[in-house]
Design an enzyme around this catalytic site. Structure first.
Site, PDB file in Angstrom:
ATOM      1  N   TYR A 182      40.268  34.988  46.880  1.00 15.69           N
ATOM      2  CA  TYR A 182      40.210  33.844  45.965  1.00 15.69           C
ATOM      3  C   TYR A 182      40.310  32.522  46.728  1.00 15.69           C
ATOM      4  O   TYR A 182      39.552  31.578  46.461  1.00 15.69           O
ATOM      5  CB  TYR A 182      41.322  33.947  44.910  1.00 15.69           C
TER       6      TYR A 182
ATOM      7  N   TYR B 113      42.931  33.076  33.972  1.00 15.18           N
ATOM      8  CA  TYR B 113      41.784  33.955  33.747  1.00 15.18           C
ATOM      9  C   TYR B 113      42.237  35.020  32.747  1.00 15.18           C
ATOM     10  O   TYR B 113      43.139  35.804  33.056  1.00 15.18           O
ATOM     11  CB  TYR B 113      41.361  34.645  35.042  1.00 15.18           C
TER      12      TYR B 113
ATOM     13  N   HIS C 299      46.490  23.817  43.996  1.00 24.80           N
ATOM     14  CA  HIS C 299      47.091  24.945  43.268  1.00 24.80           C
ATOM     15  C   HIS C 299      47.483  26.041  44.254  1.00 24.80           C
ATOM     16  O   HIS C 299      46.655  26.505  45.024  1.00 24.80           O
ATOM     17  CB  HIS C 299      46.101  25.536  42.256  1.00 24.80           C
TER      18      HIS C 299
HETATM   19  C1  PHB Z   1      35.871  25.222  36.706  1.00 26.57           C
HETATM   20  O1  PHB Z   1      36.887  24.509  36.742  1.00 26.57           O
HETATM   21  O2  PHB Z   1      34.787  24.774  36.325  1.00 26.57           O
HETATM   22  C2  PHB Z   1      35.968  26.630  37.144  1.00 26.57           C
HETATM   23  C3  PHB Z   1      37.167  27.104  37.659  1.00 26.57           C
HETATM   24  C4  PHB Z   1      37.278  28.414  38.061  1.00 26.57           C
HETATM   25  C5  PHB Z   1      36.208  29.255  37.937  1.00 26.57           C
HETATM   26  C6  PHB Z   1      34.999  28.788  37.439  1.00 26.57           C
HETATM   27  C7  PHB Z   1      34.883  27.481  37.036  1.00 26.57           C
HETATM   28  O3  PHB Z   1      36.340  30.549  38.312  1.00 26.57           O
END
Ligand code: PHB
Ligand code: APR
Length: 392
Positions: free
Chosen positions: A385, A201, A72
C-alpha cells in the site's frame, strides 16, 4: 523544430518526465491534446506514495505538498461495519502515504514548468508519431496556425489509455493483458469534513465504499455501482444513505452530509501492454497500463516508469550507453506487475461481484479475518500500500 525527446501528453507521466529530463539537461518538448486548464482540473485519485513525494522534493516542487499534504500513517478496513486498523508506521518501517489531489500535483508541475521554461505545447491536434523504427523519428501535429513537425531522437507516449502512441506499435509486437471488472465507482466531492482522519476501505454485503478526502474540510467518497447506472440516477440523498449503510455505523455517525459535486462514474480495469518500448518509442503511465483505483496506484506507477526512463535516457546521452533504454521495458514492467497484482487483489477482496456465491463471500471474509489477526498479512498489505521501492 528539433528536440532530443518528444513527449506526447502533459498528464502526470509526461510532466514528471519533462522535469526529470530537464534535471538531466536533456532537451524535450511536450505535446498535449487538451488545454492546460482541462488537464489541471481533472479530478483523479489523491494518494501519493512516499517515493512520489520524495521525487517532488528532489525536483524542487515539494514545498506545497510538504505544507498542505495530509500524511497518513495507516488506513482502516471495514467488513460489514466492523473495522480494523492497519498501522503503516509499525508494519512498514515508519513509511506513510500523503493525501494530495492529482490536480494539486499538476498545478505544482505546471507552475515549475513555467519557471523553468519547459516547452509544453497545448491543444496540439492530430499528433502523429512517425519513423519509430528508424534512427530519425518525428512527430507532426496541427494547430490553428497549421501543421508542425518536430524531429527528435526518441518519442515517449505519455498520452494515457486513449492516446495515439500505443496504437503505433504493430499488433504482432505487442501482448495485451486485460481484466475488465463488472462494476464501476461512483465518486463525489463534498465540502464537508471527512468522516475519519484516515481512509476507510469498506467491504459491505451491498458493495464497496471508500472514504477519502482532499483536506480537513473536503471529503472524497466513493461507492461501487453498476456500470448501467448514470450519475443522474444518484441523488445526493441516495448517495449519502447508501454510503452511510456501507461504511458502517461507527463512521456513518461521523459523516457530515452536504451538497456533492464532481459526481462521476468510472469503470474499473486492469490492463498491461508489453513490451513498453518499440524502436524509438517508449510508453509510460496509463498509455501502457491501467490499474483499478482500489489502492490508488495509477499516478505513482506513472511516476515510477518515468524515473526508470529518465535514468535510461540520461545514461544514453551522458555515456552513450544503450543498456538503460534496452532494459527499460523489463524494469518498468517488473514493478508494474506487482502494482497490478496488489490493485487487482484489493479490488477482489473488497467488492461485491455480480455472480458471487456463498463460497466466494466466505473466501473474502476469511481473507479479511486473516488480515485482521495476522501481523504478517497486515505487513504484506502495508508494504504494498505504501509503495514498493522504485528500483529493484
Ligand atoms: C482518492 O482519494 O481519490 C482515492 C483514495 C484511495 C483510493 C482511490 C482513490 O484507493
Ligand atoms: N495527443 C496528445 N496528447 C494526448 C493524446 C494525443 N493523441 N491523447 C491523450 N493525450 C493527453 C491527455 O489529454 C492527457 O493530458 O495525454 C495525457 C495523459 O494523461 P493521463 O491520462 O493522466 O495519463 P498519465 O500521465 O499516464 O497518468 C497516470 O494519473 O491521470 C491519472 O488515471 C491516471 O492514475 C493515472 C495516472
Amino acid at each position: 523544430m528539433h528536440a532530443q525527446v518528444a513527449i506526447i501528453g502533459a498528464g502526470p507521466a509526461g510532466m514528471f518526465l519533462a522535469h526529470l529530463l530537464r534535471e538531466a539537461a536533456i532537451d524535450a518538448v511536450v505535446l498535449e491534446l487538451r488545454s492546460r486548464e482541462y488537464v489541471t482540473a481533472r479530478v483523479r485519485a489523491g494518494v501519493l506514495e512516499q517515493t512520489t513525494v520524495d521525487l517532488m522534493r528532489r525536483l524542487g516542487i515539494g514545498a506545497r505538498v510538504a505544507r498542505e499534504g495530509l500524511v497518513h500513517a495507516g488506513t482502516t478496513l471495514a467488513v460489514d461495519g466492523d473495522a480494523f486498523h492497519v498501522d503503516f508506521a509499525e508494519l512498514a518501517n515508519g513509511a506513510s502515504i500523503t493525501v494530495y489531489g492529482q490536480s494539486e500535483v499538476m498545478k505544482d508541475l505546471n507552475q515549475a514548468a513555467d519557471e523553468r521554461h519547459i516547452h509544453v505545447i497545448y491543444e496540439a491536434c492530430d499528433v502523429r508519431p512517425d519513423g519509430l523504427d528508424t534512427d530519425a523519428p518525428s512527430v507532426t501535429w496541427n494547430s490553428p496556425h497549421g501543421t508542425h513537425r518536430l524531429d527528435c531522437d526518441f518519442i515517449v507516449g505519455c498520452d494515457g489509455f486513449h492516446g495515439v502512441s500505443r496504437g503505433c506499435i504493430p499488433c504482432d509486437a505487442l501482448t495485451i493483458f486485460e481484466r475488465i471488472f463488472p462494476f464501476g465507482w461512483l465518486g463525489v466531492l463534498a465540502e464537508v469534513p471527512p468522516c475519519n482522519h484516515e481512509l476507510v476501505y469498506a467491504n459491505h454485503e451491498r458493495g464497496f465504499a471508500l472514504a477519502s478526502m482532499r483536506s480537513a474540510t473536503r471529503s472524497r467518497y466513493y461507492l461501487q455501482c453498476s456500470l448501467q447506472d448514470r450519475v443522474e440516477d444518484w441523488s445526493d440523498d441516495a448517495f449519502w444513505n447508501e454510503f452511510a449503510l456501507r461504511i458502517g455505523e461507527t463512521f456513518a455517525s461521523r459523516v457530515t452530509r452536504g451538497v456533492t459535486f464532481e459526481k462521476s462514474i468510472a469503470p474499473l480495469r486492469s490492463f498491461v501492454c508489453a513490451p513498453m518500448r518499440w524502436g524509438r518509442l517508449f510508453l509510460a503511465g496509463d498509455a501502457a497500463h491501467i490499474v483499478p483505483p482500489t489502492g490508488a496506484k495509477g499516478l505513482n506507477l506513472a511516476v515510477a516508469d518515468v524515473v526508470v526512463l529518465a535514468k535510461a535516457l540520461a545514461g544514453f546521452y551522458a555515456a552513450g550507453s544503450r543498456d538503460g533504454i534496452d532494459g527499460y521495458s523489463d524494469r518498468a514492467l517488473a514493478r508494474v506487475w506487482k502494482a497490478e497484482r496488489f490493485s487487482w487483489w484489493l479490488t477482489n477482496l473488497t467488492h461485491r461481484f455480480p455472480h458471487m456465491d456463498g463460497f466466494d463471500r466466505q473466501m473474502q471474509l476469511a481473507e479479511l479475518a486473516y488480515l485482521r489477526s495476522s501481523r504478517a498479512a497486515r505487513s504484506a498489505f502495508a508494504e504494498n500500500y505504501v509503495g514498493l521501492p522504485l528500483e529493484e
